[in-house]
Design an enzyme around this catalytic site. Structure first.
Site, mmCIF file in Angstrom:
data_model
loop_
_atom_site.group_PDB
_atom_site.id
_atom_site.type_symbol
_atom_site.label_atom_id
_atom_site.label_comp_id
_atom_site.label_asym_id
_atom_site.label_seq_id
_atom_site.Cartn_x
_atom_site.Cartn_y
_atom_site.Cartn_z
ATOM 1 C CE1 TYR A 82 -3.215 -2.828 0.106
ATOM 2 C CE2 TYR A 82 -3.645 -2.381 2.416
ATOM 3 C CZ TYR A 82 -3.899 -3.106 1.271
ATOM 4 O OH TYR A 82 -4.846 -4.099 1.293
ATOM 5 N N PRO A 126 -16.212 -3.798 0.216
ATOM 6 C CG PRO A 126 -16.605 -2.940 2.354
ATOM 7 C CD PRO A 126 -15.500 -3.246 1.390
ATOM 8 N N GLY A 135 -18.080 -5.657 -9.457
ATOM 9 C CA GLY A 135 -17.010 -6.019 -10.387
ATOM 10 C C GLY A 135 -15.668 -5.949 -9.678
#
Length: 305
Positions: free
Chosen positions: A52, A216, A220
């Site tokens: 990240y 959540p 797609g």
């Protein structure tokens, strides 16, 4: 914030995990406000990964929370490793080096949970076991898990790994619910009957592995959010009706839908918006009825056989 046991461990965690993948989009003040808002809501479980921001997200988080020994004991830190440019790597050397780098960036001596990030088809379970043993014995990692893995991939690891695998982070939302749909469409010849993940939902429930749904609100593969999206009129109508009934936001209902499942999932929320962060945390107090849960499921275009 309501809490739960993480997998088969004794670790008590909030039912909401705060994802820090986008914390590098905030300035210093914004990051501090974000972290403090989460803590004020009782959401002290923070999810990271070494990829990240190329590692910068962990550094920014440590600065934002003003990491020290006192702060560290009040929070739960989870990070992931195993993704490298153009490849996946579960070698012993990479796992050990990754954890050392994660700890340095987070300015801590240990992780509460380490997850293996995306399956490595070249994995040698014995190497993973050696890495986990060393990390556990040194106190650098207290609990272990996986991300995006099928039952057989987990079983392959468990052939050598002695530590319980307490979590499996998987893509799951109201509109990306194939792991739920395949359970309904038993013995059917339709697309929903296809087991794309080896019955991972039932497997995790049987083996006391906490599913941590990521993305959540997405439909797609990062195509966009379904809330307020004209592509999902019936779904948004159903969600909005429940939001009005419970006097909460549509964001809260979307997370409450996941929390209602008896698998005791722990959604990973990735928003950096303080209002949406609050709304997600509020889902801890909303318990949808069976009728409401199924109505939302059907409104997403899912057909019960």
């Amino acid at each position: 914030m309501r809490t739960m046991k993480l997998g088969s461990s004794t670790l008590e965690v909030p039912v909401i995990a705060v994802g820090c993948m986008r914390i590098n989009s905030l300035d210093k003040t914004g990051a501090e406000r974000f972290v403090q808002t989460a803590l004020d809501k009782g959401a002290n479980f923070f999810d990271h990964a070494d990829i990240y921001g190329g590692g910068t997200c962990e550094e920014i988080f440590a600065d934002a929370i003003h990491m020290n020994d006192e702060v560290r004991e009040k929070i739960i830190l989870q990070s992931k490793c195993g993704i490298r440019p153009g490849m996946f790597d579960f070698s012993k050397e990479h796992i050990l080096e990754s954890v050392d780098a994660i700890l340095k960036r987070l300015r801590t001596d240990y992780l509460d949970i380490l997850l293996l990030h995306r399956p490595d088809t070249l994995v040698e379970p014995e190497e993973v076991a050696e890495a986990f043993d060393r990390l556990e014995s040194s106190g650098k990692v207290r609990h272990f898990g996986v991300s995006n893995q099928t039952p057989m991939q987990i079983q392959l690891l468990k052939k050598s790994v002695k530590q319980p695998l307490v979590a499996n982070q998987l893509q799951l939302s109201i509109t990306n619910a194939t792991m739920i749909s395949s359970g309904f469409n038993v013995n059917m010849e339709n697309d929903a009957a296809v087991h794309r993940d080896g019955s991972i939902l039932d497997y995790c429930r049987l083996n006391d592995i906490t599913i941590q749904p990521w993305s959540p609100f997405q439909y797609g593969f990062f195509e966009g959010v379904f809330l307020g999206n004209d592509k999902f009129p019936e779904l948004n109508k159903q969600i909005d009706e429940n939001a009005e009934k419970y006097n909460v936001s549509n964001t809260t209902i979307a997370i409450a839908w996941l929390l209602r499942h008896p698998a005791h999932m722990q959604p990973v929320i990735g928003t950096m918006n303080l209002d949406r962060l609050n709304d997600c945390c509020n889902a801890s107090e909303v318990h949808l009825t069976r009728e409401e849960w199924y109505a939302i499921y059907r409104a997403a275009g899912n057909i019960l056989p």
